[in-house]
Design a protein around this motif. Structure first.
Motif, PDB file in Angstrom:
ATOM      1  N   LEU A 278       0.170   9.456  14.515  1.00  0.00           N
ATOM      2  CA  LEU A 278      -0.049   9.746  13.107  1.00  0.00           C
ATOM      3  C   LEU A 278       1.266  10.070  12.404  1.00  0.00           C
ATOM      4  N   LEU A 279       2.121  10.870  13.034  1.00  0.00           N
ATOM      5  CA  LEU A 279       3.408  11.223  12.434  1.00  0.00           C
ATOM      6  C   LEU A 279       4.295   9.988  12.276  1.00  0.00           C
ATOM      7  N   ARG A 280       4.248   9.093  13.243  1.00  0.00           N
ATOM      8  CA  ARG A 280       5.026   7.855  13.111  1.00  0.00           C
ATOM      9  C   ARG A 280       4.487   6.990  11.981  1.00  0.00           C
ATOM     10  N   SER A 281       3.186   7.019  11.773  1.00  0.00           N
ATOM     11  CA  SER A 281       2.603   6.267  10.651  1.00  0.00           C
ATOM     12  C   SER A 281       3.099   6.833   9.321  1.00  0.00           C
ATOM     13  N   TYR A 282       3.198   8.151   9.240  1.00  0.00           N
ATOM     14  CA  TYR A 282       3.774   8.768   8.037  1.00  0.00           C
ATOM     15  C   TYR A 282       5.203   8.267   7.825  1.00  0.00           C
ATOM     16  N   ALA A 283       5.986   8.269   8.902  1.00  0.00           N
ATOM     17  CA  ALA A 283       7.383   7.834   8.796  1.00  0.00           C
ATOM     18  C   ALA A 283       7.471   6.385   8.327  1.00  0.00           C
ATOM     19  N   ASP A 284       6.608   5.526   8.868  1.00  0.00           N
ATOM     20  CA  ASP A 284       6.601   4.123   8.440  1.00  0.00           C
ATOM     21  C   ASP A 284       6.252   4.016   6.957  1.00  0.00           C
ATOM     22  N   ALA A 285       5.326   4.834   6.495  1.00  0.00           N
ATOM     23  CA  ALA A 285       4.931   4.818   5.081  1.00  0.00           C
ATOM     24  C   ALA A 285       6.085   5.277   4.187  1.00  0.00           C
ATOM     25  N   VAL A 286       6.851   6.255   4.644  1.00  0.00           N
ATOM     26  CA  VAL A 286       8.011   6.718   3.873  1.00  0.00           C
ATOM     27  C   VAL A 286       9.053   5.608   3.772  1.00  0.00           C
ATOM     28  N   ASP A 287       9.219   4.839   4.842  1.00  0.00           N
ATOM     29  CA  ASP A 287      10.125   3.690   4.785  1.00  0.00           C
ATOM     30  C   ASP A 287       9.674   2.680   3.734  1.00  0.00           C
ATOM     31  N   VAL A 288       8.375   2.457   3.662  1.00  0.00           N
ATOM     32  CA  VAL A 288       7.834   1.543   2.651  1.00  0.00           C
ATOM     33  C   VAL A 288       8.095   2.106   1.250  1.00  0.00           C
ATOM     34  N   LEU A 289       7.908   3.409   1.094  1.00  0.00           N
ATOM     35  CA  LEU A 289       8.169   4.051  -0.192  1.00  0.00           C
ATOM     36  C   LEU A 289       9.619   3.858  -0.609  1.00  0.00           C
ATOM     37  N   ARG A 290      10.530   4.052   0.311  1.00  0.00           N
ATOM     38  CA  ARG A 290      11.955   3.884   0.007  1.00  0.00           C
ATOM     39  C   ARG A 290      12.255   2.446  -0.412  1.00  0.00           C
ATOM     40  N   THR A 291      11.655   1.491   0.279  1.00  0.00           N
ATOM     41  CA  THR A 291      11.883   0.087  -0.058  1.00  0.00           C
ATOM     42  C   THR A 291      11.345  -0.256  -1.437  1.00  0.00           C
ATOM     43  N   GLU A 292      10.123   0.184  -1.743  1.00  0.00           N
ATOM     44  CA  GLU A 292       9.523  -0.141  -3.039  1.00  0.00           C
ATOM     45  C   GLU A 292      10.289   0.510  -4.187  1.00  0.00           C
ATOM     46  N   ALA A 304      -0.984   3.115  -0.130  1.00  0.00           N
ATOM     47  CA  ALA A 304      -2.055   2.637   0.751  1.00  0.00           C
ATOM     48  C   ALA A 304      -1.765   3.000   2.204  1.00  0.00           C
ATOM     49  N   ALA A 305      -0.493   2.878   2.598  1.00  0.00           N
ATOM     50  CA  ALA A 305      -0.130   3.192   3.982  1.00  0.00           C
ATOM     51  C   ALA A 305      -0.327   4.675   4.279  1.00  0.00           C
ATOM     52  N   ILE A 306       0.013   5.539   3.329  1.00  0.00           N
ATOM     53  CA  ILE A 306      -0.174   6.982   3.539  1.00  0.00           C
ATOM     54  C   ILE A 306      -1.657   7.314   3.603  1.00  0.00           C
ATOM     55  N   ARG A 307      -2.452   6.686   2.728  1.00  0.00           N
ATOM     56  CA  ARG A 307      -3.900   6.919   2.757  1.00  0.00           C
ATOM     57  C   ARG A 307      -4.495   6.484   4.096  1.00  0.00           C
ATOM     58  N   VAL A 328       0.021  23.299  13.020  1.00  0.00           N
ATOM     59  CA  VAL A 328       0.600  21.954  12.982  1.00  0.00           C
ATOM     60  C   VAL A 328      -0.352  20.981  12.293  1.00  0.00           C
ATOM     61  N   LEU A 329      -1.621  21.058  12.647  1.00  0.00           N
ATOM     62  CA  LEU A 329      -2.608  20.131  12.082  1.00  0.00           C
ATOM     63  C   LEU A 329      -2.811  20.389  10.591  1.00  0.00           C
ATOM     64  N   ALA A 330      -2.745  21.658  10.184  1.00  0.00           N
ATOM     65  CA  ALA A 330      -2.830  21.961   8.749  1.00  0.00           C
ATOM     66  C   ALA A 330      -1.623  21.388   8.012  1.00  0.00           C
ATOM     67  N   GLN A 331      -0.456  21.456   8.620  1.00  0.00           N
ATOM     68  CA  GLN A 331       0.741  20.914   7.995  1.00  0.00           C
ATOM     69  C   GLN A 331       0.698  19.388   7.932  1.00  0.00           C
ATOM     70  N   VAL A 332       0.055  18.755   8.884  1.00  0.00           N
ATOM     71  CA  VAL A 332      -0.114  17.299   8.848  1.00  0.00           C
ATOM     72  C   VAL A 332      -0.830  16.895   7.572  1.00  0.00           C
ATOM     73  N   ARG A 333      -1.857  17.626   7.214  1.00  0.00           N
ATOM     74  CA  ARG A 333      -2.588  17.327   5.988  1.00  0.00           C
ATOM     75  C   ARG A 333      -1.751  17.650   4.749  1.00  0.00           C
ATOM     76  N   SER A 334      -0.984  18.734   4.808  1.00  0.00           N
ATOM     77  CA  SER A 334      -0.142  19.090   3.673  1.00  0.00           C
ATOM     78  C   SER A 334       0.928  18.038   3.420  1.00  0.00           C
ATOM     79  N   VAL A 335       1.509  17.522   4.489  1.00  0.00           N
ATOM     80  CA  VAL A 335       2.517  16.471   4.342  1.00  0.00           C
ATOM     81  C   VAL A 335       1.898  15.229   3.714  1.00  0.00           C
ATOM     82  N   ALA A 336       0.664  14.900   4.104  1.00  0.00           N
ATOM     83  CA  ALA A 336      -0.013  13.739   3.509  1.00  0.00           C
ATOM     84  C   ALA A 336      -0.191  13.917   2.005  1.00  0.00           C
ATOM     85  N   VAL A 337      -0.575  15.114   1.591  1.00  0.00           N
ATOM     86  CA  VAL A 337      -0.738  15.389   0.151  1.00  0.00           C
ATOM     87  C   VAL A 337       0.596  15.237  -0.563  1.00  0.00           C
ATOM     88  N   ASP A 338       1.667  15.771   0.032  1.00  0.00           N
ATOM     89  CA  ASP A 338       2.996  15.667  -0.575  1.00  0.00           C
ATOM     90  C   ASP A 338       3.409  14.209  -0.734  1.00  0.00           C
TER      91      ASP A 338
END
Length: 362
Positions: A278-292, A304-307, A328-338
């Motif tokens: 899941l954390l790697r998926s977040y990282a991949d989504a951030v890479d997409v954000l940087r590219t766009e 869409a990738a973050i969702r 940790v799991l609560a922070q996972v959700r907080s990072v998704a919101v951010d």
């Protein structure tokens, strides 16, 4: 010979990065002198080119405020200098006293560093080069104003690209976030507390990158506001501005996540097997954000990738018994919101995209 060539190339690259501000400062100084002498009619308007260079500078930012600060600084410095030097004369202790009083007056006005320094330099000039009695006090104030206004005109007619620094700093900040997410994911997967500690140490040093990103956005916004040929860049700059605060929060929440993950690893708490993926998926989504963002696009793919990644943050997949694991799991959700907010969603919209925490397993 190769080392000399490499060093020369490095220095030329550094010069090219500051070439435009240097040209702006040189042009501003020359034009300020020309305007003050030929249009205003002052014989030696030394404050005009000085004001233009101070307001432009090699580093950009807060130029509108600098013009005001510069003029106020000149007024305070000349006023204190004229008042005192005409009565106590000019000499070493008189100059020291005038500088101290001029800077104190600026500080008591609740002013910034530019006003304090300009007050001091103006007082020194009054005490040495231009003692009272020669007239021209109002001329100096006019010269400072002319120089500041010329600096603004040069900025508007010969502006830097407001996106250049913002893009560079955004790349650094988002890169820090992806590196941290992948790093803590690997640390959890490999049960490696040493690597988790390294990720945490790097995250603690990330605030400087955030501060530079915000400064770049401020500079870019100023250029886009006063330079007509850069107005079309305002929408792209706004997208970067939208990301600044949420990405800052994402880094902070990732830091908390990493700190609790480190504690969990030290305490031997078992982390959910799905967490590193899941954390790697977040990282991949951030890479997409940087590219766009770099392409000037609305970050729809990143959203869409973050969702999609956040949809996996369910109690069934990420449940845990230990206290640190639950944090940790609560922070996972907080990072998704951010991250969703960084793509342009409101906080309410971002929170609605997460799966409910109370959903029962089927």
């Amino acid at each position: 010979m190769g080392a000399v060539r490499d060093e020369l190339a490095r220095r030329l690259k550094r010069w090219r990065s500051t070439a435009l501000p240097i040209v702006q400062a040189a042009l501003g100084a020359g034009l300020a002198w020309l305007v003050a002498t030929d249009l205003v009619g002052h014989a030696r308007p030394f404050f005009a080119p000085i004001a233009a260079v101070v307001c432009l500078g090699v580093s950009l930012g807060q130029r509108l405020r600098r013009v005001v600060e510069l003029v106020v600084g000149v007024v305070v410095g000349i006023g204190v200098g004229d008042l005192l030097i005409s009565r106590i004369g000019s000499g070493p202790w008189q100059i020291a006293l005038v500088v101290a009083l001029a800077m104190s007056a600026a500080v008591l006005l609740d002013s910034g560093a530019v006003i304090a320094l300009q007050s001091a330099s103006s007082a020194v000039l009054v005490a040495t080069l231009l003692p009272p009695g020669g007239g021209g006090e109002l001329d100096r104030m006019v010269d400072a104003l002319v120089g500041g206004l010329v600096g603004l005109v040069v900025t508007a007619l010969l502006p830097a690209n407001p996106l250049t620094v913002a893009q560079r700093q955004a790349k650094v900040v988002l890169g820090e976030l992806t590196t941290a997410l992948r790093g803590v994911a690997t640390a959890i997967a490999e049960n490696d507390s040493v690597q988790a500690a390294g990720v945490l140490a790097r995250l603690r040093d990330s605030q400087e990158a955030i501060d530079e990103f915000r400064s770049a956005l401020q500079t870019g916004g100023e250029i886009a506001a006063i330079a007509p040929i850069r107005w079309r860049r305002r929408d792209e700059l706004k997208r970067y501005a939208t990301t600044a605060v949420p990405v800052d929060f994402a880094l902070r929440n990732t830091r908390v996540l990493t700190r609790r993950a480190l504690t969990a690893l030290h305490d031997g708490e078992r982390m959910p097997d799905a967490l590193p993926e899941l954390l790697r998926s977040y990282a991949d989504a951030v890479d997409v954000l940087r590219t766009e963002l770099g392409r000037g696009q609305e970050p729809r793919q990143a959203r869409a990738a973050i969702r999609d990644a956040a949809a996996a943050a369910t109690p069934q997949r990420l449940g845990g018994d230990g206290f640190s694991t639950r944090v940790v799991l609560a922070q996972v959700r907080s990072v998704a919101v951010d991250l969703l907010q960084a793509t342009g969603l409101t906080r309410a919209e971002a929170a609605q995209a997460l799966p409910p925490v109370n959903r029962k397993a089927s």
